[in-house]
Design a protein around this motif. Structure first.
Motif, PDB file in Angstrom:
ATOM      1  N   ASP A 112     -30.779  11.155 -25.353  1.00 15.50           N
ATOM      2  CA  ASP A 112     -30.607  11.590 -26.744  1.00 15.50           C
ATOM      3  C   ASP A 112     -30.942  13.064 -26.898  1.00 15.50           C
ATOM      4  OD1 ASP A 112     -29.732   9.230 -27.639  1.00 15.50           O
ATOM      5  OD2 ASP A 112     -31.639   8.565 -28.510  1.00 15.50           O
ATOM      6  N   TYR A 113     -32.079  13.426 -26.320  1.00 14.70           N
ATOM      7  CA  TYR A 113     -32.561  14.784 -26.431  1.00 14.70           C
ATOM      8  C   TYR A 113     -31.596  15.762 -25.755  1.00 14.70           C
ATOM      9  CZ  TYR A 113     -35.835  18.652 -25.872  1.00 14.70           C
ATOM     10  OH  TYR A 113     -36.434  19.873 -25.891  1.00 14.70           O
ATOM     11  N   LYS A 132     -32.809   6.607 -22.010  1.00 12.47           N
ATOM     12  CA  LYS A 132     -32.073   6.740 -23.279  1.00 12.47           C
ATOM     13  C   LYS A 132     -32.684   7.839 -24.136  1.00 12.47           C
ATOM     14  CE  LYS A 132     -29.629   2.755 -23.115  1.00 12.47           C
ATOM     15  NZ  LYS A 132     -28.231   2.584 -23.022  1.00 12.47           N
ATOM     16  N   ALA A 133     -34.012   7.867 -24.152  1.00  8.78           N
ATOM     17  CA  ALA A 133     -34.690   8.881 -24.965  1.00  8.78           C
ATOM     18  C   ALA A 133     -34.362  10.275 -24.436  1.00  8.78           C
ATOM     19  CB  ALA A 133     -36.193   8.635 -24.946  1.00  8.78           C
ATOM     20  N   ALA A 137     -34.723   2.355 -21.035  1.00 10.60           N
ATOM     21  CA  ALA A 137     -35.121   2.814 -22.372  1.00 10.60           C
ATOM     22  C   ALA A 137     -35.630   4.253 -22.316  1.00 10.60           C
ATOM     23  CB  ALA A 137     -36.188   1.893 -22.946  1.00 10.60           C
ATOM     24  N   ASP A 138     -36.378   4.580 -21.257  1.00  5.55           N
ATOM     25  CA  ASP A 138     -36.882   5.949 -21.117  1.00  5.55           C
ATOM     26  C   ASP A 138     -35.735   6.938 -20.976  1.00  5.55           C
ATOM     27  OD1 ASP A 138     -39.349   4.937 -21.187  1.00  5.55           O
ATOM     28  OD2 ASP A 138     -39.738   5.092 -19.036  1.00  5.55           O
TER      29      ASP A 138
END
Lengths: 495, 326
Positions: free
Chosen positions: A61-62, A57-58, A54-55
């Motif tokens: 995205d950025y 993924k963030a 999940a980390d």
């Protein structure tokens, strides 16, 4: 290999997303399937293949948003233009006649809707109508390619030239922020800044108002170009480089002596120690042993008992036991080893977080247990409390080991690993090696970690030779790399 | 979004991401583009899909919906600590094997009749087919079943994080090669590669080796707009007003510091409860009496109970705004 994808993956890796080579192959397959035509689909599809937590993924995205930014030079907005025009008015070189200033501003306002760079670049010109005079047109033809591009406001052309120059000078190899200036300069050189500068000088030398005006427009354009290149380099740096130097620093920190690490780096070290502990635990914590109880393993029993004519004579069991290492850590926190003790405590704390059976003790003059303290408070408090409570006074190994015998000797059994951290400097007092022998006899493994280099052992009040016979292993430990190697050994041997 | 070239999926359907989204919606499973893309890629790259996210966001449902959508049987393997290959992959039918040895002993005389000497007896015994460890005595467990399904299957390995690390390593062969090795028989390859879903609630970190082999989908709590659509699909009888209100309330709860945040499954349950109680609009008393549907810890219920009126009022206000605005 697809260069764009390769660069993107490099950018991701830089941002601490772990991308393995199988995942790179997957990413290529994904691109074969979905192509580059739709940005959102590409983003969704690659998000399934490259980042895996999940980390991540963030971060993904950025990074994706920044990497696949619509690749064009910034539009100069209206405010900029007005400002440019205003500046032009104030600039004695440009404001050849005052009447032009008003015209310039008016034009800046009018042209805002079109956002045309040629006008913006020509903001200093201030002449009514941005068309070149015939004479200027002739002059322009003799200028360098870059100058012509700047004058005509060919934003796409500049963009391409910039990217090409970036490629040519190897911008993607930038790795530290001090290189930003160097790369900007190289890109500009590659784009032909020299020719542009020459053009400006040439035009200024001429005794001709039109030429001067053209030079001024070029100068403005050059400024704009400089800022764009700087932005471009900055952007590429953020993508490709180790932005805050953390990799480099981590590398250096892990190899430097613990006593030399500065207070300001503690946070980072703490994080590294935590990572290390987690990694080690993941590798070692869930060792299993076959256990002679539990469910009947019919397959094995039958195979085993063929020899007995199928009569289940030798019975096999299925269950296995998870074996978690039991660790007792004893840490010298007196002045002489305080700095190393700090890290040792940090590591013990991290171990405590992930391993259920760690008992920690601290001593200088006397010894006390700090296990509960480690469990209940955060790392900073735990460490400062430990140091405040047990770190006073001069080291007394004999007395401290006596305390240890009372506190925990009975708890040490054949599954226990004992880690002792200390410099074995007992201030010429009784080292208490007979207790060390008891610990050695009872435990599975005793390891002594000494922060001093080997050649200073047994020198002056160091009594390493008295302890050494009662340790399974004696190690120098004064950097994080040492610590990691050693603890890995502990976990392996104690399993 | 552009249309991707249609590709023949294992279920025999031609699929684009849009078609998947629409098809799932028909089945009452509302997807966002990300989820639809994951199904599309899982099908076309033939890679297992690892789905992570908080409990109750529809990880398991996704696999079920996929099996329905593709018309393939769903084979489910629930993981737990101590799960091993004899429960997951195959087992021998021991009872039958024992009977077989008994029969074998009785018929041994017939087989060996007239044989002279030990070597000839052995020769005859060798001619005798070895069926002890053969397909006939093989008991299929979920993984094997999915591998040998004649038309392909959707394999759901649920809550993998609950199983031991050893089991995870055991899965690697299956996940990358779609084959399994049985020591007594040999390697069994999948006839048609099943579509594999792995779910995890993150009670422990899964190994990198496993993650490398999978596509990774993270399903977070849905945003307001998506949750509204989900409720509309799952509880179609509910009025738009009430639906928006309760979604707004749930979205607000997720902003609080609770032990267990309400997930989509709780929202659906709550919507059904409110429908059953004939509620027209959300009010504080109604919420108070039904709070145990969405919150599963007494601590949480007490914490929310204290600020219930404020929360309800804010939810009512938020329900009128279009989604996306704060």
């Amino acid at each position: 290999m697809d260069q764009t994808l390769g660069d993107f993956i490099k950018a991701l890796r830089n941002a601490d997303v772990r991308v393995s080579s199988t995942e790179v192959v997957d990413a290529h397959q994904v691109i074969d399937l979905v192509g580059y035509s739709s940005r959102s689909m590409l983003k969704n599809a690659l998000a399934l293949v490259l980042p895996k937590t999940a980390d991540e993924k963030a971060i993904y995205d950025y990074t994706f948003d920044r990497f696949f930014k619509f690749d064009e030079l910034d539009e100069m907005d209206m405010a900029d233009k007005n400002q440019a025009a205003g500046e032009a008015g104030r600039d004695p070189e440009a404001g050849e006649n005052a009447g032009q200033e008003g015209g310039g501003q008016g034009e800046g306002g009018g042209g805002g809707g079109q956002n045309n760079m040629a006008e913006a670049g020509a903001g200093g010109e201030g002449a009514p109508g941005s068309e070149d005079t015939h004479e200027q047109g002739e002059m322009r033809e003799r200028l360098s390619a870059l100058s012509q591009m700047v004058l005509s406001g060919d934003r796409a052309g500049l963009s391409v030239a910039m990217a090409e120059a970036g490629e040519a000078v190897g911008l993607r190899n930038i790795f530290i922020f001090t290189q930003k200036g160097l790369y900007s300069r190289r890109i500009l050189e590659h784009m032909g800044l020299k020719a542009l500068n020459n053009d400006i000088t040439d035009l200024r030398k001429r005794d001709n108002a039109n030429a001067h005006e053209l030079a001024e427009r070029l100068r403005k354009g050059r400024e704009y170009l400089l800022s764009q290149v700087r932005d471009y380099v900055e952007q590429q740096f953020l993508l490709h480089a180790d932005v805050d130097g953390s990799h480099l620093r981590e590398d250096i920190l892990s190899k430097s002596r613990l006593t030399n690490i500065e207070r300001r780096d503690y946070r980072m070290v703490q994080e590294m120690v935590r990572k290390m502990a987690k990694r080690l635990i993941a590798i070692h914590s869930r060792r299993r042993k076959v256990y002679d109880r539990g469910a009947l393993d019919i397959r094995k029993t039958m195979a085993k008992n063929h020899a007995y004519d199928g009569v289940p004579f030798d019975i096999r069991w299925k269950s296995v036991k998870i074996d978690r290492p039991k660790v007792v850590a004893i840490c010298d926190v007196s002045g002489s080893v305080a700095k190393v003790a700090h890290f040792m405590l940090m590591f013990l704390y991290s171990l405590n977080e992930v391993m259920p059976k760690v008992r920690s003790f601290a001593f200088s003059a006397r010894m006390g247990e700090v296990t509960d303290l480690f469990k209940d408070s955060d790392v900073e408090t735990a460490m400062s409390k430990t140091l405040a409570e047990w770190g006073q006074g001069s080291t007394d190994y004999g007395r401290s080991l006596q305390d240890f015998a009372e506190l925990a000797l009975n708890d040490i059994d054949s599954r226990t690993t004992v880690i002792m951290l200390g410099d074995a400097r007992s201030n010429y007092g009784d080292p208490g090696s007979e207790i060390m022998k008891k610990i050695y006899d009872r435990s599975k493994w005793v390891m002594w970690l000494n922060p001093e280099e080997k050649n200073t052992w047994n020198y002056a009040d160091s009594v390493m030779r008295k302890f050494q016979p009662y340790c399974h292993q004696v190690q120098v430990c004064n950097s994080l790399t040492h610590l990691e190697r050693i603890v890995s050994m502990v976990l392996r041997s104690s399993a | 979004m552009t249309l991707v070239k249609p590709i023949q999926g294992p279920g025999g359907k031609t699929d684009s991401i849009e078609a998947i989204q629409a098809g799932f919606e028909e089945l009452g499973y509302i997807t966002n583009p990300q989820i639809a893309t994951s199904i599309y890629l899982a099908q076309n790259l033939e890679k297992p899909l690892l789905v992570e996210g908080p409990p109750g966001v529809g990880k398991t449902e996704l696999a079920i919906a996929t099996s329905k959508y593709l018309g393939l049987p769903l084979v489910r393997l629930q993981c737990y600590e101590g799960l091993d290959e004899s429960k997951a992959l195959y087992e021998w039918k021991y009872g039958k094997q024992l009977l077989y040895t008994q029969i074998l002993r009785e018929t041994l005389g017939e087989v060996l009749q007239g044989a002279r000497g030990l070597s000839e007896s052995m020769k005859r015994l060798h001619q005798f087919s070895d069926v002890f460890f053969s397909e006939q005595f093989l008991e299929e467990r979920p993984l094997m079943k999915a591998m040998r399904a004649p038309a392909g299957a959707v394999l759901l390995i649920d809550e993998l994080d609950k199983a031991d690390q050893e089991f995870e390593s055991f899965l690697l062969e299956l996940l990358s090669e779609y084959q399994i090795s049985i020591p007594e028989i040999g390697t069994i390859k999948a006839t048609i590669k099943p579509i594999v879903f792995l779910t995890s609630n993150n009670t422990r970190e899964l190994s990198d080796a496993l993650k490398r082999r999978c596509l990774h989908l993270y399903i977070p709590f849905p945003d307001t707009a998506l949750e509204r659509r989900i409720i509309a699909a799952r509880v179609p009888d509910i009025s738009v007003k009430l639906r928006n209100e309760l979604v707004a309330f749930i979205q607000e709860l997720r902003g609080l510091d609770l032990k267990k945040l309400p997930a989509v499954s709780e929202t659906i349950d709550w919507a059904r409860t409110l429908l059953l109680l004939h509620a027209n609009t959300l009010d504080a008393d109604m919420v108070r009496t039904t709070l145990n549907v969405i919150l599963k810890f007494q601590d949480d219920i007490e914490a929310v109970g204290a600020q219930l009126t404020t929360l309800t009022n804010e939810a009512l206000k938020a329900a009128e705004r279009p989604p996306g605005l704060k």
